[in-house]
Design an enzyme around this catalytic site. Sequence first.
Site, PDB file in Angstrom:
ATOM      1  N   CYS A  90      39.980   6.122   9.102  1.00 47.85           N
ATOM      2  CA  CYS A  90      38.674   5.478   8.946  1.00 47.85           C
ATOM      3  C   CYS A  90      38.130   6.055   7.637  1.00 47.85           C
ATOM      4  O   CYS A  90      38.911   6.585   6.850  1.00 47.85           O
ATOM      5  CB  CYS A  90      37.773   5.751  10.139  1.00 47.85           C
ATOM      6  SG  CYS A  90      37.490   7.489  10.456  1.00 47.85           S
TER       7      CYS A  90
HETATM    8  O1  LIG Z   1      35.040   9.762  10.226  1.00 49.34           O
HETATM    9  P1  LIG Z   1      34.156   8.552  10.098  1.00 49.34           P
HETATM   10  O2  LIG Z   1      34.125   7.726  11.328  1.00 49.34           O
HETATM   11  O3  LIG Z   1      34.438   7.789   8.867  1.00 49.34           O
HETATM   12  O4  LIG Z   1      32.717   9.180   9.948  1.00 49.34           O
HETATM   13  C1  LIG Z   1      31.525   8.425   9.790  1.00 49.34           C
HETATM   14  C2  LIG Z   1      30.872   8.123  11.142  1.00 49.34           C
HETATM   15  O5  LIG Z   1      31.660   7.169  11.826  1.00 49.34           O
HETATM   16  C3  LIG Z   1      29.501   7.529  10.964  1.00 49.34           C
HETATM   17  O6  LIG Z   1      28.937   7.331  12.225  1.00 49.34           O
HETATM   18  C4  LIG Z   1      28.611   8.456  10.186  1.00 49.34           C
HETATM   19  O7  LIG Z   1      27.363   7.836  10.018  1.00 49.34           O
HETATM   20  C5  LIG Z   1      29.214   8.842   8.868  1.00 49.34           C
HETATM   21  O8  LIG Z   1      29.132   7.797   7.970  1.00 49.34           O
HETATM   22  C6  LIG Z   1      30.639   9.318   8.978  1.00 49.34           C
HETATM   23  O9  LIG Z   1      31.256   9.310   7.733  1.00 49.34           O
HETATM   24  P2  LIG Z   1      31.270  10.575   6.804  1.00 49.34           P
HETATM   25  O10 LIG Z   1      32.250  10.219   5.758  1.00 49.34           O
HETATM   26  O11 LIG Z   1      29.912  10.707   6.290  1.00 49.34           O
HETATM   27  O12 LIG Z   1      31.723  11.724   7.635  1.00 49.34           O
END
Ligand SMILES: O=P(O)(O)O[C@H]1[C@H](O)[C@@H](O)[C@H](O)[C@H](O)[C@@H]1OP(=O)(O)O
Length: 927
Positions: free
Chosen positions: A845
């Site tokens: 993801c």
């Molecule tokens: O590992 P991810 O799912 O890409 O992390 C996302 C998360 O799903 C989302 O809910 C959160 O708001 C953040 O955007 C997370 O991405 P980060 O790259 O900021 O860890």
Amino acid sequence: MEIKEEGTSEEGQHFLPTAQANDPEDIQFTSIQKIPNEPQLEFILACKDLVAPVCDRNLNTVVQISVIHPVEQTLTRYSSTEIVEGTKDPLFLTGVTFPSEYPIYEETRIKLTVYDVKDKSHDTIRTSVLPEHKDPPPEVGRSFLGCASFQVGELLRSKEQLLSLSLRTSDGGKAVGTIEVSLVKMGEIEDGDTDHITTDVQGQKCALAYECTAAESGSGKDNSPLLNAVLRNPVCKLYRFPTADNKWMRIREQMSESVLSFHIPKELIALNIKEDLCRNQELKELGDLSPHWDNLRKNVLTHCDQMVTMYQDILTELSKETGSSFKSSSSKGEKTLEFVPINLHLQRMQVHSPHLKDALYDVITVGAPAAHFQGFKNGGLRKLLHRFETERRNTGYQFIYYSPENTAKAKEVLSHISQLQPLIATHADLLLSSASQRSADSLRSSLKMLSEKTELFVHAFKDQLVRSALLALFTARPGGILKKPPSPKDSTEDTCPLDEPPQLRRQDSIPHHSDYDEEEWDRVWANVGKSLNCIIATVDKLIERDGHNGGGPRGSSGQDGDTEPSLEDSITSHPKEDWYEQLQPLILTLKECMGEVVSRAKQSLTFVLLQELAYSLPQCLMLTLRRDIVFSQALAGLVCGFIIKLHTSLHDPDFLQQLHTVGLIAQYEGLLSTYSDEIGMLEDMAVGISDLRKVAFKITEAKSSDDLPILTGRREHYVVEVRLPAAMFESLPLQIKEGQLLHVYPVLFNVGINEQQTLAERFGDVSLQESINQENFELVQEYYSIFTEKMPPDYISHFQEQNDLKGLLDNLHQNIQAKKRKNVEIMWLAATICRKLNGIRFTCCKSAKDRTSMSVTLEQCSILRDEHQLHKDFFIRALDCMRREGCRIENVLKNIKCRRYAFNMLQLLAFPKCYRPPEGTYGKADT
Ligand SMILES: O=P(O)(O)O[C@H]1[C@H](O)[C@@H](O)[C@H](O)[C@H](O)[C@@H]1OP(=O)(O)O
């Protein structure tokens, strides 16, 4: 005993590397006897007759495991069990495991602290260290019940490998129940009483001791040197779950970083620099150009030089990161780390279940390969490349338009030339050295090699592109007139006398001006073939006259009998000649003819590349940079996955045959949404993954145990050389040992699952996801048909009996066509197909942290349910255990220093149910 807390992370599975752990101070302690690369110590826990402090409700218990270092007497929180609700006799499914690298000895004490959790939603949200012996403040949601400790040696020496310890309150007084510690030996048959402890877990009676089948490690022999060279900082977790027939299965979860996260990007950038420097040099050597083209070239060179400097700076920065093996999600936008994949890990599940063979399930988890520093305002590669091509095609004026396929072909031919020319020169020299030794056999075999390579060389230019590029370049010269360099043209056209040095025989073409002669290229090019024919004929004659003509390999001209009569005459007139002297001038001619072809072809094809570069500078170079960045991240993951797959399947002859006859499928599961920035990420990822088709692997023998893979090639085609220790290398099939290239078939299926995807489905556009899934379905089908075609019929009929691949493919196709919202069935089917086809699994993801953790744990539990008879009532509990205390929460911690999945309640309402983490494990987190 002074007890002090260690480190800032509250539960430390991140421990000292072995070298540090073995400092002289520690040596006096007794090491635990261990099997190489297996955990040193594993145990499971259960409590009995716990006493509730207040009787107003049932106990919800959790045990926290801490390690007391024998010298420093410091206490490190190591891990926790899951929370078991509503019983005073909890039996925990989450066990404890100490990997082989952990500094633990027989003298080490383990402390077990039991808490009563009042409010689950607060319990695991612990971001700072709580002092031991101090009850956590009530508002945190848990209260201290009692603790006990034991020395590791006591457990190891205990009669039934079981300790029953009395739990006491913090003042050391009142007994509040007992805690039982049972040693676990994964893979060992456990005899004896299977009923000595039973418990009622959600109504299920399960024996605590196991009836296991014989030990069998998932990979057979120990191939660990290969893995040890690439994996770092393992985090291990242990669970036991009931099977449908109320037996226990044991599961070990392991998550490791890889040094390839940094090693592969460094290798790749170095190659990019080499390729670009060479291209810049070729541009400079393009010769005189008319003012319009010359100005363009100057402009291109200025930008290209700047670009090389930028790559060099990035490489310098990365080279400072010696020994790094992990780029966290919070560094994803850092410019100097852009080539490095985000949060790359091997996620491994090892299953030991009764009556079944042990099994290993690996998934590479990694952030979607994407150019975060450049951003996604204008979309990602799929859209940007398409737009760039359309605009370029329509500009017309100022540039000559070559399609991407032609530009790629130009690069490919250039790369071919640069490989073949030195190779032919080497074989030509070998031929001469055989001639000077007057060895007929060695002369024949050198000639065979030379002929093969020269034929390939001649073949490389059989392309209309070279022809049209030559004309284009001619018209770009000042006045549209080509200044011809001296050419050996026609030198071999008539005869090939052996008496005169070929240079004298060549009709020297003194530089002169003339109109473009379309057929000239044909002549120059054909001269190479003719020179070769001359050599073949001469060798045949020389051998024949020497009485060695035993019908050995002959060249094409000898075979089809077009040796020219004058040549035969010239040879027969010299009864006792010196082979070397006869051949040397012919070899020289061949080399000269080749040099002529190469210089013309190189210039014309470089002119093709100039067209691509000249249009829309510097955007064009930024696009190349973006593609390189995305590719680098994707490649690092692929190499890691390939090596791990090779490691686990090295002793499976069917796999090895599949590897060299068919190649491997690499299946990527994407969880990105088709909304906002993530559209751009998905567009980057789709191109990055499809670019992996340009990669082939080659296995060679390693010189030392920590040899890392080597990368060669250029943007059109890369070869990754994986080096195996001698013993392993020896066991490979001949084709692989001989260096046959091993191919990969990357495929991507994406299903957005979060609240952004809901928006895309309601108000946006999901066509990107739909077309990616459809395109990639076709690729999987293609792979399957090659697989059935190339693997032996016996194997295929057995394979088809065991696996209904056709049914799975149909099902996947229907699901893709169905256009159902958040159809996660697509991911399960694609992953199952990949596993059945012996492929490499990836889950991605944005950061491979939150959604990936949900998905990979779901996949693990689904495998336990479908392949290992996990009791259906324990599916959700198993999932919760893995998400709450498993490797993935450690992944979150190491990325953002906080033990909390970055989801809020509202977001989770939009998630498919099985992707929601347990209460208390998510919330606002600073990512
Ligand atoms: O590992 P991810 O799912 O890409 O992390 C996302 C998360 O799903 C989302 O809910 C959160 O708001 C953040 O955007 C997370 O991405 P980060 O790259 O900021 O860890």
